[in-house]
Enzyme design. Structure first.
Site, PDB file in Angstrom:
ATOM      1  N   CYS A  88       0.842  -1.193   0.000  1.00 20.66           N
ATOM      2  CA  CYS A  88       0.000   0.000   0.000  1.00 20.66           C
ATOM      3  C   CYS A  88       0.883   1.251   0.000  1.00 20.66           C
ATOM      4  CB  CYS A  88      -0.905   0.003   1.233  1.00 20.66           C
ATOM      5  SG  CYS A  88      -2.282  -1.170   1.142  1.00 20.66           S
ATOM      6  N   HIS A 153      -5.988  -1.484  -1.934  1.00 22.95           N
ATOM      7  CA  HIS A 153      -5.701  -2.764  -1.299  1.00 22.95           C
ATOM      8  C   HIS A 153      -6.822  -3.773  -1.503  1.00 22.95           C
ATOM      9  CE1 HIS A 153      -3.839  -5.419   1.765  1.00 22.95           C
ATOM     10  NE2 HIS A 153      -5.095  -5.688   2.118  1.00 22.95           N
ATOM     11  N   ASN A 193      -0.094 -14.550  -9.181  1.00 23.39           N
ATOM     12  CA  ASN A 193      -0.756 -15.554  -8.348  1.00 23.39           C
ATOM     13  C   ASN A 193      -1.829 -14.831  -7.545  1.00 23.39           C
ATOM     14  OD1 ASN A 193       1.262 -17.313  -9.194  1.00 23.39           O
ATOM     15  ND2 ASN A 193       2.499 -16.984  -7.370  1.00 23.39           N
ATOM     16  N   HIS A 204      -2.641  -7.729  -1.207  1.00 26.04           N
ATOM     17  CA  HIS A 204      -2.715  -6.593  -2.128  1.00 26.04           C
ATOM     18  C   HIS A 204      -2.602  -7.084  -3.577  1.00 26.04           C
ATOM     19  CE1 HIS A 204      -2.213  -2.114  -2.498  1.00 26.04           C
ATOM     20  NE2 HIS A 204      -1.870  -2.496  -3.728  1.00 26.04           N
ATOM     21  N   HIS A 206      -1.279  -7.804  -6.870  1.00 24.14           N
ATOM     22  CA  HIS A 206       0.072  -7.658  -7.407  1.00 24.14           C
ATOM     23  C   HIS A 206       0.470  -8.908  -8.178  1.00 24.14           C
ATOM     24  CE1 HIS A 206       0.984 -10.245  -3.965  1.00 24.14           C
ATOM     25  NE2 HIS A 206       2.200 -10.463  -4.470  1.00 24.14           N
ATOM     26  N   GLN A 208       4.309 -10.637 -10.263  1.00 22.40           N
ATOM     27  CA  GLN A 208       5.763 -10.660 -10.171  1.00 22.40           C
ATOM     28  C   GLN A 208       6.383 -10.805 -11.558  1.00 22.40           C
ATOM     29  OE1 GLN A 208       7.460 -12.951  -6.752  1.00 22.40           O
ATOM     30  NE2 GLN A 208       5.362 -13.644  -6.451  1.00 22.40           N
TER      31      GLN A 208
END
Length: 383
Positions: A88, A153, A193, A204, A206, A208
């Protein structure tokens, strides 16, 4: 204060995306992607020391696969409460990985990376197989980045609008271009994922990006199969595969002018969708503007259908999933094709697919749902 630079994305984006590059307290790079005004510069005030992580990759002599050993990740952040989320924006009294008070998309070097550092020599106790040994190790060189899709979030990728999804696509493309040009990087892998059932440790929204020092086993198998298909037919495997799936209505999920989504003939997961551009390209950097412009709407529709698989349009359920971009490696990928594979481990509203002994032990999958039935269900939950 860390030096902050705002510049166009690489490669340039016709959507007007820019990036602002700065550094975190321990020297890790942080890149904000944005349209319009850049985030207000902010200094990371946390007392962090530079990481001294030393991951390693070891070669499995029985399979030829590289395995990453990253013992330092045992202490990574694990399911923190929402008011302590490291992804966040920073607030007074709560400093996070994002020093700015707000952002659109942010990408930074992972604090607990599986791979880190520049290429190096073999470890001191490694033995070269050419000399008759079986223990081959290399430094786990490469880079692992975290991609924060939004500052919200409580959101998910499916909650983004098309402009937000396009901004993430521009970030993926920029990072693919930059990371793939680095010495020692063999392949760039962008993925998300979602869901605790998948093993996600940060709630949150996201994903990679891994810049890998080797070609992944799955990609290597695909390249080998594509080579055999070329030798047998004189044609490209993935062009033939896409043509065959587009000619099979039972497994089509949705189609656009430039992209097609389908459930593969031999799907391994209960609900598995592959999304291909109609024009074969090796990676995200080679997409045209028309292909980029159409992608967000189609991808968001796929994600929203996944959320309606076990819920309703009025009350969707956040289905756990993995979304994986397959891009050609730097070497040996001439016959491969960029595509996205999206799948869930949920096979019913109250059942998950766990890998059984034949799957975990022998990599021989058994699917409980016929691909044609999965495709039909994904068409039924269309917007």
């Amino acid at each position: 204060m860390a030096r902050t630079v705002t510049e166009p994305t690489a490669p340039p984006s016709a959507a007007g995306t820019e990036r602002t590059v700065t550094r975190l307290a321990d020297g890790r790079e942080l890149v904000y992607f944005h349209t319009g005004a850049a985030p207000r510069p902010a200094t990371d005030r946390r007392p962090l020391e530079p990481a001294a992580d030393r991951p390693e990759v070891r070669l499995d002599p029985a399979t030829g696969d590289w395995v990453t050993i990253a013992a330092h990740r045992q202490v990574r952040t694990y399911r923190p409460p929402a008011d302590e989320c490291p992804l966040c924006p920073s607030r007074d009294g709560r400093l996070s990985e994002i020093p700015a008070g707000d952002y659109q998309v942010a990408v930074f070097e992972n604090r607990f990376p599986s791979l880190a550092g520049a290429p190096g020599a073999p470890s001191a106790d490694a033995t070269d197989p050419a000399e008759g040994g079986l223990h081959t190790a290399r430094p786990g060189s490469g880079r692992c980045e975290v991609v924060c899709f939004t500052a919200d979030h409580g959101a998910s990728f499916a909650d983004l609008d098309e402009a937000g999804a396009r901004l993430v696509l521009d970030a993926w493309t920029d990072r693919t271009a930059e990371l793939s040009a680095r010495p020692g990087v063999a392949q760039v892998y962008c993925f998300e994922n979602r869901g605790t059932e998948i093993g996600v440790t940060l709630a949150h929204p996201h994903g990679q990006i891994y810049a890998l020092p080797f070609t992944t086993p799955r990609t290597a198998r695909m390249a080998g199969q594509a080579g055999r298909h070329r030798a047998a037919t004189g044609r490209n495997l993935f062009e033939d595969l896409l043509a065959a799936e587009r000619a099979t209505p039972e497994r089509l999920v949705l189609t656009g002018t430039h992209w097609t989504a389908f459930v593969p003939f031999a799907a391994r997961w209960p609900y598995e969708v592959h999304l291909y551009p109609h024009r074969r390209v090796p990676d995200l950097t080679r997409l045209t503007e028309d292909e980029r412009a159409e992608f967000p709407g189609l991808y968001l529709e796929l994600l929203r259908r996944f959320d309606r698989l076990f819920g309703t349009p009025e009350a969707p359920v956040r289905t756990p999933y993995i979304s994986a971009w397959h891009q050609a490696p730097r070497e040996g990928g001439a016959e491969l094709a960029l595509h996205l594979e999206l799948f869930t481990i949920r096979r019913a509203a109250d059942k998950l697919k766990y890998l059984a002994g034949v799957e975990s032990g022998m990599d021989a999958f058994v699917n409980d749902i016929a691909p044609e039935a999965a495709a039909r269900r994904l068409r039924e939950v269309a917007s």
